[in-house]
Design an enzyme around this catalytic site. Structure first.
Site, mmCIF file in Angstrom:
data_model
loop_
_atom_site.group_PDB
_atom_site.id
_atom_site.type_symbol
_atom_site.label_atom_id
_atom_site.label_comp_id
_atom_site.label_asym_id
_atom_site.label_seq_id
_atom_site.Cartn_x
_atom_site.Cartn_y
_atom_site.Cartn_z
ATOM 1 C CG ASN A 1 -2.097 -0.890 1.049
ATOM 2 O OD1 ASN A 1 -2.620 -1.029 -0.029
ATOM 3 N ND2 ASN A 1 -2.531 -1.520 2.133
ATOM 4 C CB CYS B 1 -6.076 -5.273 -1.273
ATOM 5 S SG CYS B 1 -6.273 -4.667 0.402
ATOM 6 C CG HIS B 2 -5.425 -8.309 3.594
ATOM 7 N ND1 HIS B 2 -4.491 -7.322 3.431
ATOM 8 C CD2 HIS B 2 -6.083 -8.030 4.723
ATOM 9 C CE1 HIS B 2 -4.570 -6.469 4.438
ATOM 10 N NE2 HIS B 2 -5.528 -6.870 5.223
#
Length: 202
Positions: A145, A167-168
């Site tokens: 990020n 992204c998780h």
């Protein structure tokens, strides 16, 4: 298949140990102590599963400080880096609060996201140049990020790159929606993959 993993923090090292069971994985980091520990099958992170994998599993995993060694000929590149310290990350969130700016996520948007981008993007630019030089045909998966700015930087530096951000939180959102549908609406959803989520960067 060769996979280069940039960064040996929790996410990077977790991915590296899992993938190294069936692939050649070369992890690159800038911290010599971490590289040495991984090459001695010792985890630089306190995590039971990672520690067990390094000791007990037969892994095709090597760590290096040398970008060329990591990226040269890679089929895939996974980027999971964290420039700066946890203290700096904390200030990304809490300093803006002193001025009345409250952020839901301090690593992606708002003042915290901007400061994190200033720390992160020079490294992303360097990684993009390495990919362009050593493995221009590799698929690149970025976990770092601020996601949209990192992926945009990869494409700015190397327009032909094949990169995407992962992204998780997308998976977490799918799980949350499955739970909500079951608990609130009484609709049974057998797997989170049946929930389609379209992430949009702001």
């Amino acid at each position: 298949m060769k996979i280069a993993v940039a960064g040996t923090g929790y996410v990077g090292l977790s991915i590296a140990t899992l993938l190294a069971q069936h692939n050649e994985v070369v992890a690159v980091d800038i911290v010599p102590e971490k590289v040495n520990m991984i090459n001695r099958k010792s985890s630089p992170i306190k995590d039971k599963e990672i520690e067990e994998y390094l000791i007990q599993k037969k892994l095709n995993l090597k760590a290096t400080l040398d970008a060329e060694e990591a990226y040269k000929g890679a089929d895939f590149v996974v980027i999971s880096i964290l420039p700066g310290t946890f203290d700096e990350m904390e200030s990304d969130v809490h300093v803006p609060e002193k001025y009345g700016i409250y952020q839901s996520v301090g690593d992606t948007s708002g003042p915290g996201g901007i400061i994190r981008a200033l720390r992160t993007l020079p490294m992303i630019e360097y990684i993009a140049k390495c990919i362009k030089e050593f493995c221009p045909d590799a698929w690149v998966i970025n976990y770092t990020n601020p996601m949209t700015l990192c992926v945009k930087t990869l494409y700015r530096v190397f327009p032909e790159i094949k990169a995407f951000g992962c992204c998780h939180e997308v998976f977490g959102t799918q799980k949350l929606l499955v739970s909500a549908l079951e608990e609130i609406c009484g609709i049974e959803v057998p797997h989170r993959n049946l929930i389609k989520v379209t992430p949009v960067g702001v």
